[in-house]
Design an enzyme around this catalytic site. Structure first.
Site, PDB file in Angstrom:
ATOM      1  N   CYS A  81       0.121  -1.382  -5.281  1.00 20.34           N
ATOM      2  CA  CYS A  81      -0.491  -0.802  -3.830  1.00 20.34           C
ATOM      3  C   CYS A  81      -1.544   0.047  -3.812  1.00 20.34           C
ATOM      4  O   CYS A  81      -2.455   0.026  -3.029  1.00 20.34           O
ATOM      5  CB  CYS A  81       0.645  -0.223  -2.988  1.00 20.34           C
ATOM      6  SG  CYS A  81       2.213  -1.287  -2.892  1.00 20.34           S
ATOM      7  N   CYS A 119       3.987   2.768  -5.683  1.00 18.94           N
ATOM      8  CA  CYS A 119       3.935   1.492  -6.130  1.00 18.94           C
ATOM      9  C   CYS A 119       2.305   1.083  -6.849  1.00 18.94           C
ATOM     10  O   CYS A 119       1.498   1.306  -6.086  1.00 18.94           O
ATOM     11  CB  CYS A 119       4.018   0.541  -4.878  1.00 18.94           C
ATOM     12  SG  CYS A 119       3.188  -1.000  -5.128  1.00 18.94           S
TER      13      CYS A 119
END
Length: 300
Positions: free
Chosen positions: A220, A217
């Site tokens: 993230c 991600c």
């Protein structure tokens, strides 16, 4: 206010990143890699190669050249040396830069990898000059490297992530996210790990900030350096932890139970109860939310 054991029984929707990465530094565009049978030898080639190799000061030992001791970057010259380096690393993160002697962007990003190698002692760094020899061209062909600079990340001899045309900030974020094993951020690998952490901090009343994300991600990765810094500066009052939902079935079940539908999601837990959450990768907003749950009045 939901408690940690008040699980939701609904099916987990598709988890999606919510923002795009906006780097602090300009991206370094990648260039096509021409794997020919002979090394290129021209003035630009040699000049650019010197930019990379000035820091090398290589010494030959058992067929492997080692960068100077401060850099901690190992230069490999063949498939065998490459595989041996991955094998020796075991479960440590290995970061490989695939470069070329005629790539200006390879020479620009390389010093930043050297800097990271000095500060990340639990990560192994490798350099492969794609146009150095027939052996390095074979290695690039096997690893399907078509553009340089190209960064690949390995653990336990398996490729877990790769990037092309990235800048220093994203390289740093990737290294911290995939290789950070000894920071103040507690790694969660199951629902049981989370419940144990919560039980440990029921008596000291510390706020627990649980960073929930996915392995690949982008947002993230982007926000994680901030999480890492906060974990050090707020260690007296806040406990930071993280979990990758796609690590195993237990983690995915936990995300479903916590009704996490987008990542990154930050769960705020105190005295065994979930008191709130923040969904996003905004650094300022995350800090503001943490301060708010610490009782500090925050205005936006």
């Amino acid at each position: 206010m939901a408690t940690i054991t008040n699980f939701l029984a609904r099916q987990l929707p598709y988890l999606s990143p919510i923002t795009k990465i906006t780097p602090f530094y300009p991206q370094f565009p990648s260039t096509s890699l021409q794997i020919s049978s002979k090394p290129k030898l021209n003035s630009l080639n040699l000049q650019t190669q010197r930019h990379i190799l000035l820091a090398v000061k290589a010494t030959t030992a058992a067929g492997t050249q080692q960068l100077n001791s401060d850099a901690r970057v190992q230069r490999v010259h063949s498939v065998q040396e490459f595989d041996d380096a991955l094998r020796a690393a075991k479960n440590r993160l290995v970061v490989v830069e695939y470069a070329a002697s005629d790539s200006e962007n390879s020479s620009k990003i390389y010093p930043f990898m050297v800097d990271l190698s000095r500060s990340c002692s639990d990560v192994d760094f490798l350099l492969v000059m794609s146009d150095e020899s027939e052996e390095t061209r074979k290695l690039c062909a096997r690893e399907k490297i078509e553009q340089v600079p190209h960064f690949s990340f390995y653990k336990s001899m398996e490729k877990i992530h790769e990037e092309e045309g990235i800048g220093p900030d994203q390289l740093m974020g990737d290294v911290l996210y995939y290789g950070d094993n000894h920071s103040a951020v507690v790694q969660m690998h199951s629902r049981e790990d989370v419940e144990k952490l919560i039980e440990e901090h029921k008596t000291d009343h510390k706020l627990i900030v649980l960073d929930v994300g996915l392995k690949h991600c982008g947002p993230c990765v982007k926000v994680y350096p901030t999480v890492l810094k906060l974990s050090r500066s707020m260690a007296d009052t806040v406990v930071f932890a993280r979990m990758n939902g796609d690590e195993n079935d237990s983690c995915m079940e936990f995300l479903r139970d916590m009704d996490v539908v987008e990542v990154p999601t930050f769960l705020f837990i105190r005295d065994g109860e979930i008191c709130g959450r923040y969904v996003g990768s905004g650094k300022g907003e995350l800090i503001g939310e943490i301060l708010r749950y610490q009782g500090v009045r925050v205005t936006y």
